[in-house]
Design an enzyme around this catalytic site. Structure first.
Site, PDB file in Angstrom:
ATOM      1  N   LEU A 146      -1.735   2.414 -10.742  1.00 55.06           N
ATOM      2  CA  LEU A 146      -1.611   3.575 -11.589  1.00 55.06           C
ATOM      3  C   LEU A 146      -0.179   4.358 -11.642  1.00 55.06           C
ATOM      4  CD1 LEU A 146      -5.323   4.827 -11.298  1.00 55.06           C
ATOM      5  CD2 LEU A 146      -4.196   3.401 -13.073  1.00 55.06           C
ATOM      6  N   SER A 147       0.828   3.507 -10.764  1.00 55.40           N
ATOM      7  CA  SER A 147       2.039   4.209 -10.954  1.00 55.40           C
ATOM      8  C   SER A 147       2.332   5.310  -9.936  1.00 55.40           C
ATOM      9  CB  SER A 147       2.352   4.542 -12.274  1.00 55.40           C
ATOM     10  OG  SER A 147       4.017   4.668 -12.320  1.00 55.40           O
ATOM     11  N   SER A 149       3.949   5.351  -7.133  1.00 57.38           N
ATOM     12  CA  SER A 149       5.308   5.040  -6.777  1.00 57.38           C
ATOM     13  C   SER A 149       6.366   5.899  -7.804  1.00 57.38           C
ATOM     14  CB  SER A 149       5.967   3.802  -6.461  1.00 57.38           C
ATOM     15  OG  SER A 149       5.233   3.014  -6.123  1.00 57.38           O
ATOM     16  N   GLU A 186      13.583   2.499  -6.736  1.00 60.77           N
ATOM     17  CA  GLU A 186      12.405   1.703  -6.473  1.00 60.77           C
ATOM     18  C   GLU A 186      12.927   0.109  -6.435  1.00 60.77           C
ATOM     19  OE1 GLU A 186       8.877   2.576  -7.726  1.00 60.77           O
ATOM     20  OE2 GLU A 186       8.073   0.560  -6.929  1.00 60.77           O
ATOM     21  N   ASP A 198       6.952   2.024 -15.627  1.00 60.86           N
ATOM     22  CA  ASP A 198       6.306   3.371 -14.701  1.00 60.86           C
ATOM     23  C   ASP A 198       7.131   4.569 -14.641  1.00 60.86           C
ATOM     24  OD1 ASP A 198       4.662   1.302 -14.373  1.00 60.86           O
ATOM     25  OD2 ASP A 198       5.269   1.082 -12.330  1.00 60.86           O
TER      26      ASP A 198
HETATM   27  C1  GLA Z   1       4.259  -2.524 -12.446  1.00 61.36           C
HETATM   28  C2  GLA Z   1       6.008  -2.393 -12.573  1.00 61.36           C
HETATM   29  C3  GLA Z   1       6.154  -2.290 -14.104  1.00 61.36           C
HETATM   30  C4  GLA Z   1       5.760  -3.344 -15.042  1.00 61.36           C
HETATM   31  C5  GLA Z   1       4.089  -3.516 -14.631  1.00 61.36           C
HETATM   32  C6  GLA Z   1       3.456  -4.678 -15.342  1.00 61.36           C
HETATM   33  O1  GLA Z   1       3.582  -1.552 -12.877  1.00 61.36           O
HETATM   34  O2  GLA Z   1       6.216  -1.435 -11.837  1.00 61.36           O
HETATM   35  O3  GLA Z   1       7.530  -2.246 -14.131  1.00 61.36           O
HETATM   36  O4  GLA Z   1       6.340  -4.574 -14.946  1.00 61.36           O
HETATM   37  O5  GLA Z   1       3.880  -3.573 -13.225  1.00 61.36           O
HETATM   38  O6  GLA Z   1       3.577  -4.498 -16.650  1.00 61.36           O
END
Ligand code: GLA
Length: 411
Positions: A146-147, A149, A186, A198
């Protein structure tokens, strides 16, 4: 955007917890006072995200359709007069002090890289930032796809930008610059070779809207996403199977895409057609490229379906995206497959894994009236398969990164 509330500068009269502040912002503010005996000059928050569709397309110059979550990570910060970034993470109860001169490719290793790396990358981008004290607190689950980072990076970027003379409410151009710096942190400092999905979402999202992102020309289009008005919602199923982007499989997929593009004589897979892709002789590369090209087409179809409010079609697109990620791109896992199948079996219009895969979360497009039935079906399917309890919640499209408290006058 609302003006951020003023802070009392003196630690002696600690500012009361403001009910309007997101919980992590209050926690970071209070934690800052505990650790430094001062009030922070600024508190910024930045959200996690779910990608509705368009997976593993960003690093292929493709299309994505994410929403930001309302769950955020907060950074409470004050500038220092030296070149040191001191960091406290309340979630993992850790502290680090990093000299900016010591930040670079692969260093510092571990969690401090997200914070110090962002400050370093901003400076590399020509933004005048320096040492700072930062306290981090998050409600975005880590390792859930869920991002989390990008949420840390976005909060640090917004706080640093405000602290060193940038605006407390940067325009979209400034936000893009910050998103790129976050991505560089990142990629280079943390060592996860991600695309920009993200960070762009975390910095640029608007409440009530999805983002149509085009990674060929950097296009960002805010499209209303009000499915609640149609009695629908996006249910997030965090499988709690841990996912990591720095463990090699993500980078391997990315390299396979680059190799497929090279063999096809195109700069990126965005330029390849389905017919061309089917001509690739290597079966693995053919399947990887097929996923990317078909997924980009599905994003276009999803945007069109949203426009004409054809949610049944949106659900079907979720399903075919999942099948493609599972069979052609091979980034799903049993937990994600069980989650999607159970949700569909209980009436979801469609379900798919979201984010990088190899664990993390799935999303299901459901009727609000079916939520209890879908949740029960997912829980019992997990129990029957001998899997741990998933974490279920409804995603609503939240705002992008923002400063929520500051001692500075708004600019
Ligand atoms: C992770 C990466 C993104 C993207 C997704 C897949 O979240 O951080 O940049 O590539 O995977 O869509």
């Amino acid at each position: 955007m609302d003006s951020p509330a003023p802070l009392n500068a003196s630690p002696a009269d600690m500012p009361p917890r403001s009910p309007a502040l997101p919980e992590p912002a209050s926690a970071a503010q209070q934690g800052f006072i505990r650790h430094t005996a001062h009030s922070p000059e600024v508190v910024a928050v930045s959200p996690g995200r779910v990608n509705l569709i368009g997976e593993h397309t960003d690093y292929n110059a493709g299309l994505c359709l994410p929403i930001a979550l309302t769950q955020v990570t907060a950074a409470a910060a004050s500038a220092r007069t030296d070149e040191v970034v001191r960091i406290w993470s309340l979630d993992i109860d850790r502290h680090a002090a990093v000299a900016l001169a010591d930040v670079g490719e692969g260093k510092p290793r571990g969690w401090a890289g997200y914070v110090a790396g962002t400050v370093w990358a901003m400076r590399e981008a020509g933004i005048p930032v320096g040492g700072m004290d930062v306290v981090i607190s998050s409600e975005v689950p880590v390792g859930a796809g869920l991002s989390s980072s990008a949420a840390i990076e976005g909060a640090v970027a917004m706080a640093a930008f405000a602290l060193f003379g940038g605006s407390i409410d940067p325009d979209d151009d400034a936000r893009r610059t910050l998103a790129l710096a976050c991505q560089r942190a990142e990629n280079e400092v943390v060592g996860a070779p991600t695309g920009g999905l993200d960070q762009t979402t975390s910095l640029l999202a608007r409440p009530g809207h999805a983002l149509e992102l085009d990674f060929r020309d950097g296009g960002v289009h805010h499209t209303p996403f009000d499915i609640a008005a149609h009695g629908l919602e996006v249910l997030v199923i965090d499988t709690r199977a841990h996912h990591s982007l720095a463990d090699g499989q993500y980078g391997k997929r990315r390299a396979e895409c680059e190799e497929a593009a090279r063999l096809l004589g195109v700069e990126t897979l965005r330029e390849a057609s389905q017919d061309q892709v089917e001509g690739l002789t290597d079966g693995v590369l053919r399947r990887r490229a097929r996923h990317v090209v078909s997924e980009i087409a599905r994003v276009e179809a999803a945007v069109a379906a949203l426009e004409r409010e054809d949610f049944a079609e949106l659900g079907r697109l979720f399903d075919s995206s999942h099948a493609s990620l599972r069979d052609d791109y091979e980034v799903s896992c049993p937990e994600l497959d069980v989650a999607c199948e159970a949700a569909r079996g209980a009436g979801a219009l469609g379900a798919r894994m979201t984010g990088g895969g190899f664990g993390g979360s799935a999303i299901a497009l459901i009727e609000t009236s079916a939520r209890e039935a879908v949740e029960a079906a997912v829980r019992s399917a997990f129990a029957e398969a001998g899997l741990g309890e998933p974490n279920l919640f409804v995603a609503s499209p939240g705002a992008g990164a923002r400063v929520v408290l500051t001692t500075a006058e708004p600019q």
